[in-house]
Design an enzyme around this catalytic site. Structure first.
Site, PDB file in Angstrom:
ATOM      1  N   ASN A 168       0.960  -1.028  -0.139  1.00  4.60           N
ATOM      2  CA  ASN A 168       0.107  -0.358  -0.065  1.00  4.60           C
ATOM      3  C   ASN A 168       0.658   1.022   0.266  1.00  4.60           C
ATOM      4  OD1 ASN A 168      -2.582   2.101   0.058  1.00  4.60           O
ATOM      5  ND2 ASN A 168      -3.527  -0.327   0.928  1.00  4.60           N
ATOM      6  N   ARG A 169       0.064   1.806  -0.152  1.00  2.00           N
ATOM      7  CA  ARG A 169       1.104   3.885   0.050  1.00  2.00           C
ATOM      8  C   ARG A 169       1.904   4.044   1.323  1.00  2.00           C
ATOM      9  NH1 ARG A 169      -3.501   2.807  -2.647  1.00  2.00           N
ATOM     10  NH2 ARG A 169      -3.235   3.349  -5.059  1.00  2.00           N
TER      11      ARG A 169
ATOM     12  N   HIS B  44       3.698  -0.033  -2.958  1.00  5.06           N
ATOM     13  CA  HIS B  44       3.682  -1.221  -3.389  1.00  5.06           C
ATOM     14  C   HIS B  44       5.585  -1.157  -2.929  1.00  5.06           C
ATOM     15  CE1 HIS B  44      -0.318  -2.475  -3.093  1.00  5.06           C
ATOM     16  NE2 HIS B  44      -0.624  -2.356  -4.387  1.00  5.06           N
TER      17      HIS B  44
ATOM     18  N   HIS C  57      -1.338  -9.847  -3.889  1.00  2.78           N
ATOM     19  CA  HIS C  57      -1.913  -8.695  -4.536  1.00  2.78           C
ATOM     20  C   HIS C  57      -2.659  -9.714  -5.774  1.00  2.78           C
ATOM     21  CE1 HIS C  57      -2.904  -4.925  -6.168  1.00  2.78           C
ATOM     22  NE2 HIS C  57      -2.767  -4.419  -5.572  1.00  2.78           N
ATOM     23  N   SER C  58      -2.768 -10.994  -5.517  1.00  5.30           N
ATOM     24  CA  SER C  58      -3.953 -11.659  -6.520  1.00  5.30           C
ATOM     25  C   SER C  58      -5.168 -11.075  -7.320  1.00  5.30           C
ATOM     26  CB  SER C  58      -4.346 -12.727  -6.172  1.00  5.30           C
ATOM     27  OG  SER C  58      -2.984 -13.829  -6.504  1.00  5.30           O
ATOM     28  N   TYR C  59      -5.546 -10.844  -8.224  1.00  2.00           N
ATOM     29  CA  TYR C  59      -6.369 -10.422  -8.918  1.00  2.00           C
ATOM     30  C   TYR C  59      -7.632 -11.384  -9.516  1.00  2.00           C
ATOM     31  CZ  TYR C  59      -3.843  -6.205  -9.948  1.00  2.00           C
ATOM     32  OH  TYR C  59      -3.211  -4.324 -10.065  1.00  2.00           O
TER      33      TYR C  59
ATOM     34  N   ASP D  76     -11.030   1.083  -3.523  1.00  2.00           N
ATOM     35  CA  ASP D  76      -9.719   1.459  -3.630  1.00  2.00           C
ATOM     36  C   ASP D  76      -9.370   1.766  -1.822  1.00  2.00           C
ATOM     37  OD1 ASP D  76      -6.480   0.913  -4.125  1.00  2.00           O
ATOM     38  OD2 ASP D  76      -6.465   1.697  -5.297  1.00  2.00           O
TER      39      ASP D  76
ATOM     40  N   GLU E  24      -6.695  -7.255  -0.244  1.00  8.08           N
ATOM     41  CA  GLU E  24      -4.657  -7.447   0.068  1.00  8.08           C
ATOM     42  C   GLU E  24      -5.376  -7.154   2.004  1.00  8.08           C
ATOM     43  OE1 GLU E  24      -2.809  -4.169  -2.498  1.00  8.08           O
ATOM     44  OE2 GLU E  24      -5.083  -4.603  -3.595  1.00  8.08           O
TER      45      GLU E  24
END
Length: 384
Positions: A113-114, A139, A210-212, A283, A348
């Site tokens: 994350n940020r 990330h 980070h699986s989509y 998000d 996540e």
């Protein structure tokens, strides 16, 4: 008579030669249930060898992993008709993972994350990290763990153990950080992700996957009709640079309320609600009610197309839910699927974003002599 014998001898020689040639032919390369070939993942990246590791359980479920970025490449699970479906986005070769900017299936670190303006303070020292997202560090920066090659050992057909030494100063972070990620495919059709880390100097750590996910089995489809449940009464709002404001707000009465299963797309375009405008959809980090109890469900996603449901369990305090808002149709992945906007959802599990700069939030700090641990379970079931 002599001519006939010669003819018979010649035919015999030809037949023997044919058998010999067949024996010399290389056997056809085995492919995974998802259609992947190991040879397409065998290469040298950044001077280190990468490969594809195949996990299988007693039910015939299959998960593949590459040690480039510690990535989950494919997940084959049964749908309501018993047909196996690949439910994660990714590529069918290592070159695309390396050459196309992406974090599909990746182990994210050193800080998921940020981090605001790329700044952290550790043990009284301020560190400036590379900024790669609206002036912030996302990330782990542009060369995070998703771009690194892990050492890999497969102790059995259901597990792979990935290790990586993130050296002091890598991506601007302090401390030599030894990381271990154990990925296990269990016999109840779950992927159990266990993270460990130790450091020789105080640092910050926040690892996640980070699986989509696209539970329809066809990543050309959107996830807008999937039903999402998040076990959270609160979330952390963001500004228009996707950075948390430092506030924690209630979900009740807002489009952020997923305490009961609700279609992802039911309210996603209500941009008169600033948070959806700021995030270009969802998000955001949700503050889980589970309070670290991994036996409680943190979130679920259900596909009405396949009947596949994903259950998420974690001992972390938060989950970042991202609805693929920045997929734009410019990337083509496995099976020729075009990855368009909102064609996947990420869940996540992690500390809250920018926690080093929010002292009242769960601490991401790790000191020498301590061990960082984190666990996330992605469990797949079928709902008829």
């Amino acid at each position: 008579m002599i001519k006939i014998n010669r003819l018979i001898l010649l035919l015999a020689i030809i037949a023997i030669a044919g058998c010999t040639n067949k024996q010399k032919e290389a056997p056809a390369e085995e492919t995974t249930l998802s259609g992947l070939k190991k040879s397409d993942f065998q290469a040298v990246v950044n001077g280190d060898s990468v490969n594809l590791y195949v996990l299988k359980n007693a039910n015939g479920v299959e998960v593949t992993v590459t040690n480039y970025g510690g990535r989950i490449v494919s997940v084959m699970v049964p749908d309501k008709d018993g047909k196996l479906q690949d439910v994660v986005l990714g590529f069918d070769n290592i070159d695309d993972y390396v050459n196309i900017n992406n974090n599909f299936g990746a182990t994210i670190g050193r800080y998921g994350n940020r981090l605001a303006h790329g700044k952290i303070t550790v043990d009284g020292v301020e560190y400036q990290l590379p900024q790669n997202n609206f002036g912030h560090t996302l990330h782990g920066g542009p060369e995070g763990f998703d771009k690194q090659v892990f050492d890999a050992v497969q102790p059995n057909e259901q597990s792979v153990v990935l290790t990586y030494l993130s050296e002091d100063g890598e991506a601007g972070f302090p401390g030599n950080l030894n990381v271990k990620v154990t990925m296990t495919l269990t016999n109840d059709n779950a992927i159990d992700l266990q993270y460990e880390a130790e450091t020789d100097k105080e640092t910050v750590v926040n690892l996640t996957n980070h699986s989509y996910f696209n539970l329809s089995g066809d990543a050309n489809n959107t996830i807008l009709n999937d039903l999402l449940m998040i076990n959270a009464d609160e979330y952390t709002p963001v500004d228009d640079t996707f950075m948390t404001t430092g506030k924690i707000e209630k979900v009740e009465g807002t489009p952020m309320d997923f305490r009961t299963p609700t279609a992802v797309g039911a309210r996603i375009d209500q941009y008169d609600f600033d948070q959806l405008k700021n995030g270009d959809g969802y998000d955001h980090n949700w503050v889980l009610n589970t309070k670290g109890d991994i036996s409680q469900i943190a979130a679920t996603v259900y596909s009405p197309v396949t009947g596949i449901q994903l259950e998420v369990y974690t001992d972390e305090p938060g989950v970042q839910v991202y609805t693929g808002n920045f997929l734009d149709g410019t990337v083509t992945g496995k099976y020729g699927a075009v990855y368009g906007k909102r064609n996947a959802i990420c869940l996540e599990t992690q500390k809250y974003p920018d926690s080093p700069n929010k002292p009242d939030w769960p601490s991401p700090y790790l000191k020498p002599g301590e061990k960082y641990t984190s666990r996330c379970i992605y469990k797949f079931t079928v709902q008829q």
